[in-house]
Design a protein around this motif. Structure first.
Motif, PDB file in Angstrom:
ATOM      1  N   PHE A 101       0.820  -1.204   0.000  1.00  0.00           N
ATOM      2  CA  PHE A 101       0.000   0.000   0.000  1.00  0.00           C
ATOM      3  C   PHE A 101       0.859   1.262   0.000  1.00  0.00           C
ATOM      4  CE2 PHE A 101      -3.202  -3.083   1.565  1.00  0.00           C
ATOM      5  CZ  PHE A 101      -4.022  -2.977   0.462  1.00  0.00           C
ATOM      6  N   THR A 102       2.086   1.159   0.518  1.00  0.00           N
ATOM      7  CA  THR A 102       2.998   2.295   0.378  1.00  0.00           C
ATOM      8  C   THR A 102       3.269   2.573  -1.090  1.00  0.00           C
ATOM      9  OG1 THR A 102       4.021   1.612   2.450  1.00  0.00           O
ATOM     10  CG2 THR A 102       5.223   3.204   1.118  1.00  0.00           C
ATOM     11  N   VAL A 103       3.530   1.516  -1.861  1.00  0.00           N
ATOM     12  CA  VAL A 103       3.786   1.716  -3.291  1.00  0.00           C
ATOM     13  C   VAL A 103       2.541   2.255  -3.986  1.00  0.00           C
ATOM     14  CG1 VAL A 103       4.353   0.536  -5.444  1.00  0.00           C
ATOM     15  CG2 VAL A 103       5.613  -0.012  -3.366  1.00  0.00           C
ATOM     16  N   VAL A 104       1.372   1.710  -3.611  1.00  0.00           N
ATOM     17  CA  VAL A 104       0.133   2.221  -4.218  1.00  0.00           C
ATOM     18  C   VAL A 104       0.042   3.729  -4.020  1.00  0.00           C
ATOM     19  CG1 VAL A 104      -2.380   2.260  -3.995  1.00  0.00           C
ATOM     20  CG2 VAL A 104      -1.186   0.085  -4.081  1.00  0.00           C
ATOM     21  N   LEU A 105       0.289   4.171  -2.786  1.00  0.00           N
ATOM     22  CA  LEU A 105       0.170   5.606  -2.509  1.00  0.00           C
ATOM     23  C   LEU A 105       1.260   6.391  -3.241  1.00  0.00           C
ATOM     24  CD1 LEU A 105      -0.788   5.598   1.263  1.00  0.00           C
ATOM     25  CD2 LEU A 105      -2.244   6.111  -0.699  1.00  0.00           C
ATOM     26  N   LEU A 106       2.458   5.809  -3.313  1.00  0.00           N
ATOM     27  CA  LEU A 106       3.540   6.524  -3.992  1.00  0.00           C
ATOM     28  C   LEU A 106       3.236   6.717  -5.475  1.00  0.00           C
ATOM     29  CD1 LEU A 106       6.762   5.023  -2.380  1.00  0.00           C
ATOM     30  CD2 LEU A 106       5.855   7.332  -2.144  1.00  0.00           C
ATOM     31  N   THR A 107       2.590   5.722  -6.108  1.00  0.00           N
ATOM     32  CA  THR A 107       2.322   5.884  -7.544  1.00  0.00           C
ATOM     33  C   THR A 107       1.403   7.067  -7.803  1.00  0.00           C
ATOM     34  OG1 THR A 107       0.482   4.359  -7.424  1.00  0.00           O
ATOM     35  CG2 THR A 107       2.593   3.442  -8.130  1.00  0.00           C
ATOM     36  N   PHE A 108       0.618   7.465  -6.797  1.00  0.00           N
ATOM     37  CA  PHE A 108      -0.273   8.604  -6.998  1.00  0.00           C
ATOM     38  C   PHE A 108       0.479   9.929  -6.895  1.00  0.00           C
ATOM     39  CE2 PHE A 108      -3.497   5.490  -5.926  1.00  0.00           C
ATOM     40  CZ  PHE A 108      -4.457   5.789  -6.867  1.00  0.00           C
ATOM     41  N   PRO A 110       7.138   7.435 -15.306  1.00  0.00           N
ATOM     42  CA  PRO A 110       8.180   6.522 -15.791  1.00  0.00           C
ATOM     43  C   PRO A 110       8.823   5.665 -14.708  1.00  0.00           C
ATOM     44  CG  PRO A 110       8.895   8.803 -15.876  1.00  0.00           C
ATOM     45  CD  PRO A 110       7.446   8.825 -15.565  1.00  0.00           C
ATOM     46  N   ILE A 111       8.978   6.187 -13.469  1.00  0.00           N
ATOM     47  CA  ILE A 111       9.687   5.392 -12.461  1.00  0.00           C
ATOM     48  C   ILE A 111       8.851   4.178 -12.061  1.00  0.00           C
ATOM     49  CG2 ILE A 111      10.664   5.405 -10.145  1.00  0.00           C
ATOM     50  CD1 ILE A 111      11.198   8.393 -10.546  1.00  0.00           C
ATOM     51  N   ALA A 112       7.566   4.417 -11.777  1.00  0.00           N
ATOM     52  CA  ALA A 112       6.700   3.301 -11.418  1.00  0.00           C
ATOM     53  C   ALA A 112       6.634   2.305 -12.558  1.00  0.00           C
ATOM     54  CB  ALA A 112       5.300   3.822 -11.082  1.00  0.00           C
ATOM     55  N   GLU A 113       6.507   2.811 -13.781  1.00  0.00           N
ATOM     56  CA  GLU A 113       6.383   1.898 -14.910  1.00  0.00           C
ATOM     57  C   GLU A 113       7.640   1.058 -15.076  1.00  0.00           C
ATOM     58  OE1 GLU A 113       5.204   4.246 -18.223  1.00  0.00           O
ATOM     59  OE2 GLU A 113       3.217   4.634 -17.376  1.00  0.00           O
ATOM     60  N   ALA A 114       8.807   1.712 -14.947  1.00  0.00           N
ATOM     61  CA  ALA A 114      10.057   0.963 -15.095  1.00  0.00           C
ATOM     62  C   ALA A 114      10.168  -0.097 -14.006  1.00  0.00           C
ATOM     63  CB  ALA A 114      11.247   1.917 -15.026  1.00  0.00           C
ATOM     64  N   GLY A 115       9.846   0.305 -12.764  1.00  0.00           N
ATOM     65  CA  GLY A 115       9.927  -0.647 -11.657  1.00  0.00           C
ATOM     66  C   GLY A 115       9.056  -1.865 -11.881  1.00  0.00           C
ATOM     67  N   PHE A 116       7.796  -1.626 -12.247  1.00  0.00           N
ATOM     68  CA  PHE A 116       6.898  -2.749 -12.435  1.00  0.00           C
ATOM     69  C   PHE A 116       7.263  -3.553 -13.675  1.00  0.00           C
ATOM     70  CE2 PHE A 116       4.238  -0.400  -9.427  1.00  0.00           C
ATOM     71  CZ  PHE A 116       3.902  -1.431  -8.582  1.00  0.00           C
ATOM     72  N   GLY A 117       7.835  -2.894 -14.683  1.00  0.00           N
ATOM     73  CA  GLY A 117       8.295  -3.623 -15.863  1.00  0.00           C
ATOM     74  C   GLY A 117       9.407  -4.599 -15.501  1.00  0.00           C
ATOM     75  N   VAL A 118      10.353  -4.124 -14.694  1.00  0.00           N
ATOM     76  CA  VAL A 118      11.469  -4.991 -14.302  1.00  0.00           C
ATOM     77  C   VAL A 118      10.975  -6.142 -13.432  1.00  0.00           C
ATOM     78  CG1 VAL A 118      13.565  -5.083 -12.914  1.00  0.00           C
ATOM     79  CG2 VAL A 118      13.226  -3.208 -14.521  1.00  0.00           C
ATOM     80  N   ALA A 119      10.096  -5.829 -12.480  1.00  0.00           N
ATOM     81  CA  ALA A 119       9.555  -6.896 -11.624  1.00  0.00           C
ATOM     82  C   ALA A 119       8.861  -7.955 -12.468  1.00  0.00           C
ATOM     83  CB  ALA A 119       8.584  -6.303 -10.595  1.00  0.00           C
ATOM     84  N   THR A 120       8.173  -7.507 -13.515  1.00  0.00           N
ATOM     85  CA  THR A 120       7.467  -8.454 -14.366  1.00  0.00           C
ATOM     86  C   THR A 120       8.447  -9.351 -15.122  1.00  0.00           C
ATOM     87  OG1 THR A 120       5.749  -6.802 -14.598  1.00  0.00           O
ATOM     88  CG2 THR A 120       5.734  -8.612 -16.175  1.00  0.00           C
TER      89      THR A 120
END
Lengths: 94, 204, 629
Positions: A84-91, C311-321
């Motif tokens: 949930f920390t990551v969820v909030l950070l993505t916002f 981009p940061i979230a997308e890159a992170g989740f892309g790598v995890a995938t």
């Protein structure tokens, strides 16, 4: 592993007294202007975590019971917090 | 307290020709359930954090009455003490004293609920409702679901109390009381988090 | 002899007939109930898919109205995920998890029955929507704000309420399985002697128990928005509807592994038996399964690459995938290693398992292309995605479960399924499947969007859509062959009697009769090794080849005990008594659910349902588990 002996009622009263003191501190912290800002947030989170840990460890006997129970609970707790920390950070952060 | 805990009967490896020790089985399931509840409340707390300042131009966290909520939080916190004393009394075999602590726990829980109902009606009166803003929706959902958990706990404690009058429930050193106790303490620690995150941290 | 008669009475399977099934708490009967129910929903979901394919057979299709089309693809997805694959996995887990760990039942037999009835009644509740003004039509993912704004108020509430109740059923059964694995294993059955299927079922139980609450909250929020004027997903009030996508996929991605891991477990049981070799790299398969479960919680946002997370979230989740492909690859190589050099028998369970590996590799590879974000942006919400997840969920999961049916059917019924019909089923299914979903890759890359009702003539999509529709009907034929095989073998009693151990199996279920007695084991087995039963049947010669031990015949020897015993152990077995409270409790909960769909006057049904379920829960908690006879 067998369950270790449970704490005595005296121990429970002592824990409750500690919880009461922490609660008093929690109410006091926001009144003290020296703590404004980040210190206040950190202090409040820390005090809350102390209370949380005391209830879980002593009142719920997690300190004395089988490690399996502790692990099952901690998987849920420490699974939920980062997700949930990551969820909030993505916002906000990215 | 009436004497030492009853002698441990050696738990066999899970089950022993049909007579297996139900203690670890039920406690395992209860702890799994509580782990699951962490995610349940985690989702609601994050929703609240996301919407903590989305007040739609209306009332926000300045509405909280910290002294009042501190008092009701303290009531719930102390109900954890009475709960664990009830369990300790059962464990030690003092059924009469256990009954007193059970009743005290249910009473403290009811007091907390009454405080929450008062708080809600006060807030609604001032204009903060479920439909006034995302903040309002998130606040009422989180505290409401917690309140529902407390209500279920009070119901369970009440049933335990009534059953104990008939001398039931003494099986297996008060295992049922222990399980209800785990649930009750969990509801309490959730409130510890809510009290910190929703009330204390949102003060200006 | 008198003692034996006594035992028979104690261990009677309970009342017969409909009442017997309604009140059963036997994990084997509940497993069969799950299987039959999943099969019926599979038929319904298949018909929905065929209607969708008929609509898309040619440009500007006229078969369905757009409204009917929306309902059908929504219900197809919901049905196949929640009412077919999850329950068929639950069927195998219910039936075999206790037997495979050497237990007589699950930890909470009545809770187990409760889970089943809640699943069935919730499924019926969702499907009742067809009779009262239309089914949910906002896609199985129910994205907000579409799902909060749809005109037909009632429809999506069937979906929010139905999913919520199905989630409760799954959480209850998951807690049950976890408690069973941790506390009910036979003596000597250490964690690393458990069959891989049990391990995968355990990982799945953890995935469900820690992911379902997230979507549960999301569903409550949608429900509050739709019925009580909540503002969780109301952008006009400053809310962020993207929250729904997070809450849904925090559940939804682990859910993908919930669907596939039990199938992987089944394949890991089938391959060693039909290759006559131990599973290659057992600990690697177990731990990569657990790793998939763990990492599976950290990749949910790869369903949301086009939502503008940054981009940061997308890159992170892309790598995890990309990382999660590694343990999956480890499993594939271990399965290939298992068959390598084995004396392979190409029986139907083996064929479907090999088909599983091949199709799952294709689906897995197209999945990895989604982790490349620029490519995913192009593929998002096209038929390429539809192709991908059908390769992992149909070519993968369903093939795995079908392998499980062929493998364990003799244990369920005492009769084998016909091998010729089985092979016909396999080849028709394999060809039909690839004809249906292979072309969807091309269609998707050519830009055909997912969930579109019609397409124009000049887009060049006609040919591949026609192939796909033809393929879908071949799949239908193949499963009709399957249905006939089951009817002919079991109901017409044409199947060859199986005996205890028809496949020369390796695990504990083959040590007991087919079908197993109500208490599973006369005496609780003492376990000494992984592949316990194999080691009882075979020794190694000097060159490490398996040699059948002379005194053991086809599983006649079940437990190693001094059989001079007088059967005392039998008399002590107490199985839980039948109970109608679980079914009653779930009926009460679903009555409440139905009431919530039809607020405000549904409050009446909510009240009635609450009273019923409270009554049932109190009766349940006061009823002794085993009543005196």
């Amino acid at each position: 592993m067998a369950e270790r002996a449970h704490p005595t009622p005296g121990m429970y009263w002592l824990i409750a007294a500690v919880l009461a003191v922490i609660t008093a501190a929690e109410i006091a912290v926001p009144q003290i202007s020296a703590f404004d800002g980040a210190p206040r947030v950190l202090l409040l989170i820390g005090l809350g975590a102390l209370k949380f840990g005391a209830v879980v460890a002593f009142f719920m006997h997690l300190r004395f019971d089988k490690p399996l129970y502790r692990n099952l609970f901690l998987v849920g707790l420490f699974g939920a917090i980062p997700i949930f920390t990551v969820v909030l950070l993505t916002f906000t952060a990215f | 307290m009436a004497g030492a805990p009853l002698a441990e009967h050696a738990p066999a490896a899970g089950h022993d020709e049909g007579h297996h020790d139900v203690r670890p089985v039920r406690k395992t399931a209860m702890w799994v359930f509580l782990g699951s509840e962490c995610v349940f409340f985690g989702a609601m707390i994050s929703t609240f954090l996301l919407y903590r300042s989305n007040t739609n131009g209306g009332i926000g966290s300045e509405i909280f009455d910290i002294p009042f909520t501190s008092a009701s939080s303290f009531v719930l916190l102390m109900s954890s003490l009475t709960m664990v004393l009830a369990h300790g009394a059962y464990y030690g075999g003092d059924l009469r004293q256990a009954r007193v602590w059970l009743a005290a726990t249910a009473l403290l829980g009811t007091t907390f609920l009454a405080g929450q109902i008062f708080e809600f009606s006060e807030f609604i009166h001032q204009g903060l409702t479920l439909t006034s803003s995302p903040f309002g929706s998130a606040f009422y959902m989180l505290t409401g679901f917690h309140g529902a958990h407390v209500a279920v706990g009070v119901l369970l404690l009440g049933s335990m109390f009534l059953l104990s009058l008939g001398g039931r429930l003494y099986d297996d050193r008060g295992l049922n009381v222990e399980l209800v106790g785990l649930y009750w303490h969990f509801v309490d620690i959730v409130w510890i988090v809510i009290f910190t995150v929703v009330y204390l941290l949102q003060q200006p | 002899m008198a003692l034996m008669a006594d035992t028979q009475r104690t261990l009677s399977p309970g009342p017969r007939g409909v009442w017997g099934w309604l009140t059963t708490v036997d994990h084997k009967r509940i497993g069969l109930l799950y299987a039959v129910t999943a099969a019926l929903f599979f038929f319904i979901g298949g018909v929905e898919a065929l209607l969708v394919r008929m609509q898309l057979f040619q440009p500007n299709g006229e078969v369905l109205s757009s409204d009917a089309y929306n309902q059908l693809f929504t219900m197809h997805g919901l049905t196949m995920v929640f009412l077919v694959i999850m329950p068929i996995a639950a069927a195998f887990t219910n039936y075999f998890l206790p037997i495979l760990v050497g237990a007589r039942d699950v930890a909470f037999p009545r809770l187990n029955a409760f889970s089943y009835w809640l699943f069935l009644f919730s499924g019926l509740l969702v499907y009742s929507s067809f009779l009262v003004g239309g089914a949910p039509d906002g896609a199985w993912v129910g994205y907000a704000p579409l799902s909060t704004q749809l005109e037909e108020v009632v429809r999506m509430d069937f979906w929010t309420v139905g999913l919520q109740l199905l989630g409760v059923a799954s959480i209850a059964s998951s807690a049950n399985f976890i408690a069973t694995v941790f506390t009910m294993r036979a003596p000597g059955m250490t964690m690393l002697r458990m069959p891989v299927f049990v391990w995968m079922a355990l990982v799945v139980a953890f995935l469900l128990i820690f992911s379902l609450p997230a979507v549960g909250i999301g569903l409550f929020q949608l429900f509050i928005d739709r019925n009580f004027g909540g503002l969780f997903y109301a952008a006009e009030a400053g809310a962020d509807p993207l929250l729904w996508q997070h809450l849904f996929w925090v559940f939804g991605h682990p859910e993908v592994y919930v669907l596939i891991l039990p199938a992987m477990g089944i394949v890991s049981e089938v391959l060693p038996v039909f290759s006559r070799k131990p599973l290659f790299g057992y600990p690697f398969i177990v731990f990569s399964g657990a790793a998939i479960g763990f990492i599976g919680f950290g990749v949910w946002s790869h369903h949301m690459f086009t939502s503008g997370m940054g981009p940061i979230a997308e890159a992170g989740f892309g790598v995890a995938t990309m990382i999660i492909a590694v343990p999956t690859g480890v499993k594939i190589f271990n399965w290939i290693g298992t068959t390598w050099g084995g004396r392979i028998r190409f029986s139907t369970p083996m064929l479907f398992s090999l088909g599983f590996i091949a199709m799952f590799v294709i689906g897995g590879l197209s999945g990895v292309t989604h982790s490349v974000i620029p490519a995913d942006t192009q593929q998002h919400d096209t038929y390429y995605v539809v192709a991908h997840f059908h390769y992992v969920l149909f070519g993968g999961a369903v093939f795995g479960y079908v392998a499980g049916v062929y493998y364990w059917f003799p244990k369920w019924t005492g009769r084998l399924l016909d091998e010729s019909l089985g092979k016909l089923h396999f080849w028709l299914a394999l060809i039909g499947f690839n004809l249906t979903f292979g072309p969807m890759h091309i269609l998707g890359l050519n830009g055909q969007p997912r969930r579109t009702y019609r397409y124009g003539e000049n887009l060049g999509w006609d040919f591949w859509n026609q192939i796909a529709t033809i393929g879908a009907f071949i799949i239908l034929v193949s499963f009709l062959v399957f249905a006939w095989n089951i009817i002919s073998s079991h109901f017409l009693r044409r199947g060859r009697p199986a005996g205890r151990d028809p496949w020369d199996g390796r695990t504990l279920e083959w040590t007991i009769e087919s079908p197993p007695p109500v208490h599973n084991f006369d005496e609780v087995p003492q376990v000494h090794a992984l592949d316990e039963f194999w080691h009882r049947k075979y020794a190694e010669d000097d060159e490490g080849r398996a040699v059948r031990m002379p005194d053991v015949t086809g599983g006649a020897v079940t437990v190693e005990t001094d059989s001079g015993g007088d059967g005392d152990a039998h008399g002590d077995i107490h199985m839980p008594s039948p109970s109608y409270y679980p079914a009653l409790a779930s009926a009460g909960l679903v009555t409440m659910g139905a009431g919530f769909v039809y607020l405000p006057w549904g409050w009446l049904a909510v009240g009635v349902g609450a009273v019923i379920s409270m009554w049932a829960f109190f009766g349940w908690s006061l009823e002794p588990i085993t009543r005196e006879h």
